[in-house]
Each structure stands twice: as structure tokens, then as C-alpha cells.
Design a protein around this motif. Structure first.
Motif, PDB file in Angstrom:
ATOM      1  N   ALA A  58     -29.710 -37.083 110.317  1.00  0.00           N
ATOM      2  CA  ALA A  58     -29.427 -36.076 111.337  1.00  0.00           C
ATOM      3  C   ALA A  58     -28.673 -34.885 110.756  1.00  0.00           C
ATOM      4  N   LEU A  59     -27.981 -35.086 109.634  1.00  0.00           N
ATOM      5  CA  LEU A  59     -27.146 -34.041 109.046  1.00  0.00           C
ATOM      6  C   LEU A  59     -27.552 -33.742 107.605  1.00  0.00           C
ATOM      7  N   THR A  60     -28.823 -33.476 107.390  1.00  0.00           N
ATOM      8  CA  THR A  60     -29.336 -33.256 106.034  1.00  0.00           C
ATOM      9  C   THR A  60     -29.072 -31.860 105.503  1.00  0.00           C
ATOM     10  N   GLU A  61     -28.891 -30.876 106.359  1.00  0.00           N
ATOM     11  CA  GLU A  61     -28.765 -29.484 105.915  1.00  0.00           C
ATOM     12  C   GLU A  61     -27.337 -29.055 105.616  1.00  0.00           C
ATOM     13  N   CYS A  62     -26.373 -29.572 106.334  1.00  0.00           N
ATOM     14  CA  CYS A  62     -24.986 -29.135 106.171  1.00  0.00           C
ATOM     15  C   CYS A  62     -24.367 -29.760 104.922  1.00  0.00           C
ATOM     16  N   ARG A 122     -25.726 -33.607 100.498  1.00  0.00           N
ATOM     17  CA  ARG A 122     -25.182 -32.272 100.204  1.00  0.00           C
ATOM     18  C   ARG A 122     -23.679 -32.318 100.359  1.00  0.00           C
ATOM     19  N   SER A 123     -23.011 -33.028  99.486  1.00  0.00           N
ATOM     20  CA  SER A 123     -21.555 -33.130  99.568  1.00  0.00           C
ATOM     21  C   SER A 123     -20.922 -32.291  98.475  1.00  0.00           C
ATOM     22  N   VAL A 178     -25.342 -32.017 116.991  1.00  0.00           N
ATOM     23  CA  VAL A 178     -26.087 -32.050 115.739  1.00  0.00           C
ATOM     24  C   VAL A 178     -26.748 -30.701 115.479  1.00  0.00           C
ATOM     25  N   ALA A 179     -27.329 -30.110 116.495  1.00  0.00           N
ATOM     26  CA  ALA A 179     -28.043 -28.835 116.325  1.00  0.00           C
ATOM     27  C   ALA A 179     -27.126 -27.726 115.810  1.00  0.00           C
ATOM     28  N   HIS A 180     -25.845 -27.776 116.152  1.00  0.00           N
ATOM     29  CA  HIS A 180     -24.906 -26.746 115.696  1.00  0.00           C
ATOM     30  C   HIS A 180     -24.364 -27.048 114.301  1.00  0.00           C
ATOM     31  N   LEU A 181     -24.350 -28.316 113.926  1.00  0.00           N
ATOM     32  CA  LEU A 181     -23.799 -28.714 112.631  1.00  0.00           C
ATOM     33  C   LEU A 181     -24.835 -28.723 111.510  1.00  0.00           C
ATOM     34  N   ASN A 182     -26.055 -29.060 111.822  1.00  0.00           N
ATOM     35  CA  ASN A 182     -27.068 -29.276 110.798  1.00  0.00           C
ATOM     36  C   ASN A 182     -27.721 -27.960 110.357  1.00  0.00           C
ATOM     37  N   ARG A 183     -26.903 -27.120 109.730  1.00  0.00           N
ATOM     38  CA  ARG A 183     -27.372 -25.830 109.203  1.00  0.00           C
ATOM     39  C   ARG A 183     -26.791 -25.649 107.810  1.00  0.00           C
ATOM     40  N   GLN A 184     -27.495 -24.918 106.967  1.00  0.00           N
ATOM     41  CA  GLN A 184     -27.098 -24.769 105.572  1.00  0.00           C
ATOM     42  C   GLN A 184     -25.733 -24.117 105.400  1.00  0.00           C
ATOM     43  N   GLU A 185     -25.353 -23.214 106.279  1.00  0.00           N
ATOM     44  CA  GLU A 185     -24.072 -22.520 106.117  1.00  0.00           C
ATOM     45  C   GLU A 185     -22.874 -23.334 106.609  1.00  0.00           C
ATOM     46  N   VAL A 186     -23.101 -24.478 107.216  1.00  0.00           N
ATOM     47  CA  VAL A 186     -22.021 -25.297 107.773  1.00  0.00           C
ATOM     48  C   VAL A 186     -21.406 -26.168 106.677  1.00  0.00           C
ATOM     49  N   ARG A 187     -20.076 -26.144 106.605  1.00  0.00           N
ATOM     50  CA  ARG A 187     -19.298 -26.973 105.677  1.00  0.00           C
ATOM     51  C   ARG A 187     -18.408 -27.883 106.514  1.00  0.00           C
ATOM     52  N   ILE A 188     -18.709 -29.168 106.521  1.00  0.00           N
ATOM     53  CA  ILE A 188     -17.940 -30.140 107.301  1.00  0.00           C
ATOM     54  C   ILE A 188     -16.827 -30.704 106.420  1.00  0.00           C
ATOM     55  N   ASP A 189     -15.602 -30.665 106.934  1.00  0.00           N
ATOM     56  CA  ASP A 189     -14.465 -31.172 106.168  1.00  0.00           C
ATOM     57  C   ASP A 189     -14.500 -32.691 106.057  1.00  0.00           C
ATOM     58  N   GLU A 190     -14.738 -33.362 107.179  1.00  0.00           N
ATOM     59  CA  GLU A 190     -14.724 -34.820 107.156  1.00  0.00           C
ATOM     60  C   GLU A 190     -15.588 -35.395 108.269  1.00  0.00           C
ATOM     61  N   PHE A 244     -14.691 -30.092 111.755  1.00  0.00           N
ATOM     62  CA  PHE A 244     -15.405 -28.877 111.345  1.00  0.00           C
ATOM     63  C   PHE A 244     -14.696 -27.678 111.959  1.00  0.00           C
ATOM     64  N   ASP A 245     -14.471 -26.680 111.154  1.00  0.00           N
ATOM     65  CA  ASP A 245     -13.844 -25.446 111.632  1.00  0.00           C
ATOM     66  C   ASP A 245     -12.490 -25.749 112.299  1.00  0.00           C
ATOM     67  N   SER A 246     -11.730 -26.648 111.692  1.00  0.00           N
ATOM     68  CA  SER A 246     -10.399 -27.075 112.173  1.00  0.00           C
ATOM     69  C   SER A 246     -10.441 -27.757 113.536  1.00  0.00           C
ATOM     70  N   ARG A 247     -11.609 -28.217 113.955  1.00  0.00           N
ATOM     71  CA  ARG A 247     -11.731 -28.930 115.237  1.00  0.00           C
ATOM     72  C   ARG A 247     -12.276 -30.320 114.989  1.00  0.00           C
ATOM     73  N   LYS A 248     -11.555 -31.314 115.495  1.00  0.00           N
ATOM     74  CA  LYS A 248     -11.970 -32.704 115.362  1.00  0.00           C
ATOM     75  C   LYS A 248     -12.566 -33.170 116.681  1.00  0.00           C
ATOM     76  N   GLY A 249     -13.765 -33.710 116.633  1.00  0.00           N
ATOM     77  CA  GLY A 249     -14.403 -34.204 117.849  1.00  0.00           C
ATOM     78  C   GLY A 249     -15.632 -35.016 117.532  1.00  0.00           C
ATOM     79  N   PHE A 250     -16.100 -35.741 118.536  1.00  0.00           N
ATOM     80  CA  PHE A 250     -17.294 -36.568 118.384  1.00  0.00           C
ATOM     81  C   PHE A 250     -18.554 -35.732 118.548  1.00  0.00           C
TER      82      PHE A 250
END
Length: 103
Positions: free
Chosen positions: A61-65, A100-101, A6-18, A35-41
Motif C-alpha cells: 500500500a505504501l510503495t511510492e513514499c 524506499r527507506s 493511503v492515497a495522501h501518503l503513497n506519493r514519491q515526494e512523501v517522507r514518512i518519519d516512522e 508524517f509531517d510532525s503528525r502522528k495518527g492511524f
């Protein structure tokens, strides 16, 4: 296998594909992210899948991305009956909106 925190994903510059929120019995939700062409839990500090207790908790938990698309997925075990027909895919998938979708 890839994993995310979560700490690595929940940032304003992060764009999650799915995001796929897997719903299990007893109110347990596990989150799979592309995210970043990597699928994982999403994992905790012990590298175990992080458990959430609601879809709302995942959203908080993911309000910023930015999330392109997200789904809640549930598979029911209640179709397994003795003498019943062969099991069919009863997966329920519902679109989930994150604050933020993007399209």
C-alpha cells in the motif's frame, strides 16, 4: 487526533518519519504513521482505522513514499493467568524494511 490516508501518503515526494504496524489477533494489522510532525492511524473512506491483513499488504500500500523507520509491534495477552505474577510489558517490536527507506 490526527489521521492519514493511503492515497495522501503513497506519493514519491512523501517522507514518512516512522511507521508502527500494530499486530492484533485474527491477522489484523493497524498502521500508525508519523508524517509531517503528525502522528495518527491510517483510516479508510469512513474515517475508521484501515485494516490490513499482513505486513506485506502494508508494504504494498505504501510503495511510492520514503519510510525513515518502521516497526512491527505485538503485545501478547497470553501472560494473563489467574494467580500468576503481575503483568509485565511483553511488547515485541521488530524493525521492518520498506523498499524506499532512508537512514
Amino acid at each position: 487526533m490526527h489521521y492519514h490516508r493511503v492515497a495522501h501518503l503513497n506519493r514519491q515526494e512523501v517522507r514518512i518519519d516512522e511507521i508502527t504496524i500494530h499486530s492484533f489477533e485474527m491477522g489484523v494489522y493497524l498502521v500508525e504513521v508519523v508524517f509531517d510532525s503528525r502522528k495518527g492511524f491510517i483510516v479508510d473512506d469512513n474515517n475508521r482505522p484501515q485494516q490490513f491483513h499482513s505486513v506485506e499488504e502494508v508494504k504494498q500500500a505504501l510503495t511510492e513514499c520514503v519510510v525513515r523507520q518502521a516497526f512491527l509491534v505485538h503485545q501478547s495477552a497470553y501472560d494473563e493467568m489467574c494467580g500468576g505474577p503481575e503483568k509485565v510489558d511483553n511488547t515485541l517490536s521488530i524493525a521492518v524494511h520498506f523498499g524506499r527507506s532512508v537512514d
